[in-house]
Design an enzyme around this catalytic site. Structure first.
Site: not given
Ligand code: NAD
Length: 370
Positions: A80, A180, A182, A184-185
């Site tokens: 990292k 969340g 975002g 992934v969701a």
């Molecule tokens: P993202 O930033 O698109 O989505 C995260 C969402 O969480 C945002 O919409 C944000 O507003 C919301 N959020 C923040 N605090 C919150 C709370 N207290 N309650 C409810 N919602 C809240 O990120 P993502 O790419 O969807 O990733 C989501 C998670 O998965 C992260 O923890 C990331 O590290 C992990 N992750 C992502 C990937 C990837 O491919 N993107 C891979 C491995 C792990």
């Protein structure tokens, strides 16, 4: 700061400090373990309070990458990089190209990718200076957005848990609380909706929830309410440490499987409490390894169908973790750590066998095989 002591404690191979005044670059590259191959891991840009905090983060995150890669069956080590700075105001072409030069100087021991605070555009600047970077856009031969693959891995991991818990991996009619809304969701909700699950969704940003509600049928709930929804499955897809002393007593969930990193506030303590409460926890780094699988695929010539197929394998990996947890009566997160460590040990002993010229392939410039 006892840097060598810290490295010894976490078994780190190498930590590199890079500085360039002209580019305003201050960065740390941590290579944890290269038993399986070159260290692959994201480049985080964050306004760390001080160097100690940045170093600790780089050590913690790079170690986690070793485990994620090992459990996913990939031939990459854990690494990292952290760049100290404000990602909203301090990003420049020069910063990332200078960082790329330092990465190049490591000759492939570390392969960069995007992470919190960095994006595809930044990695394209890094690419101008080194081939040791992944996660670049599809337009220039990269893998692009990893989230469909990450979400698919979470989805199949969740199904494996359902099979273990209820004897069927169908999620039809199951109530699922997604934290969340975002990237992934969004993809996860599509998979869940297509299978007929009842989705509850929350986000601190209402617009994000609305966006998902336009695509799938789901019920929106307030951020604090998500922990006590009467749902069978909780899927944390927002932030870390959401499984803690305050939230666990509110859970009625039977399964937890989500994409967020570091979901357990305290790995040992909260993993065990979940086990004692008979809540089946799918270790976060196992079910969210689709993102890593996706960028790893880029290094072999990206094809999304192949990455998806590999991510589908997360189903069996979760099954294997659950089996070990049951057999040894240990929390699932401990079981997955053990499986990852066993793979590292096994592969390391294979490497001791001399097999002629191919043993030297790493020195001949191969990226993924040694
Ligand atoms: P993202 O930033 O698109 O989505 C995260 C969402 O969480 C945002 O919409 C944000 O507003 C919301 N959020 C923040 N605090 C919150 C709370 N207290 N309650 C409810 N919602 C809240 O990120 P993502 O790419 O969807 O990733 C989501 C998670 O998965 C992260 O923890 C990331 O590290 C992990 N992750 C992502 C990937 C990837 O491919 N993107 C891979 C491995 C792990």
């Amino acid at each position: 700061m006892d840097i060598f002591g810290m490295m010894e404690n976490s078994s780190h191979e190498q930590v590199i400090f890079c500085s360039n005044k002209e580019a305003n670059l201050k960065c740390i590259i941590a290579v944890h373990d290269t038993t399986l191959g070159p260290a692959l891991g994201g480049t985080r840009m964050f306004n760390y309070k001080n160097v100690d905090e940045a170093l600790e983060d780089s050590l913690r995150l790079s170690r986690a990458m070793t485990y994620k890669s090992a459990i996913a069956g990939l031939n990459f080590g854990g690494g990292k990089a952290v760049i100290i700075g404000d990602s909203a105001t301090q990003k420049t072409e020069m910063l990332f190209r200078t960082f790329g030069k330092f990465v190049d100087g490591l000759g492939g021991r570390y392969i960069a990718a995007e992470d919190v605070g960095t994006d595809v555009r930044d990695m394209e600047y890094v690419r101008m200076e080194t081939k040791y970077v992944t996660g670049i856009s599809k337009a220039i031969g990269g893998s692009g957005d990893p989230t469909p693959v990450t979400a698919y891995g979470v989805y199949v991991g969740m199904k494996a848990c359902a099979h273990e818990k209820w004897g069927s991996d169908s999620l039809k009619g199951r109530k699922i609380a997604v934290q969340g809304a975002g990237q992934v969701a969004r993809h996860l909700c599509e998979y869940l909706y297509n299978e007929g699950a009842d989705i509850y969704i929350t986000d601190v940003e209402e617009d994000k929830v609305k966006y998902i509600l336009d695509i799938v049928k789901a019920e929106s709930v307030k951020p604090e309410e998500i922990y006590e929804i009467d749902a069978a499955i909780f899927s944390p897809c927002a932030l870390g440490s959401v499984i803690n002393d305050k939230t666990i007593p509110r859970f009625k969930f039977e399964i937890i499987a989500g994409g967020a990193n570091n979901q357990l506030e305290n790995e040992m303590k909260h993993g065990r409490i979940l086990m004692e409460k008979d809540i089946l926890y799918a270790p976060d780094y196992v079910v969210n390894s689709g993102g890593l699988i996706n960028v790893a695929n880029e290094l072999e010539g990206y094809r999304q169908d192949r990455a998806m197929k590999q991510a589908e394998g997360i189903y069996n990996i979760v099954k294997q973790v659950l089996k070990k947890s049951k057999q040894e009566n240990i929390p699932t997160n401990v079981a997955s750590d053990k499986i990852a460590e066993e793979r590292l040990e096994n592969i390391s002993s294979i490497r001791n066998i001399y097999s002629g010229a191919s043993s030297f392939s790493g020195r001949l410039g191969e990226l993924t095989h040694r």
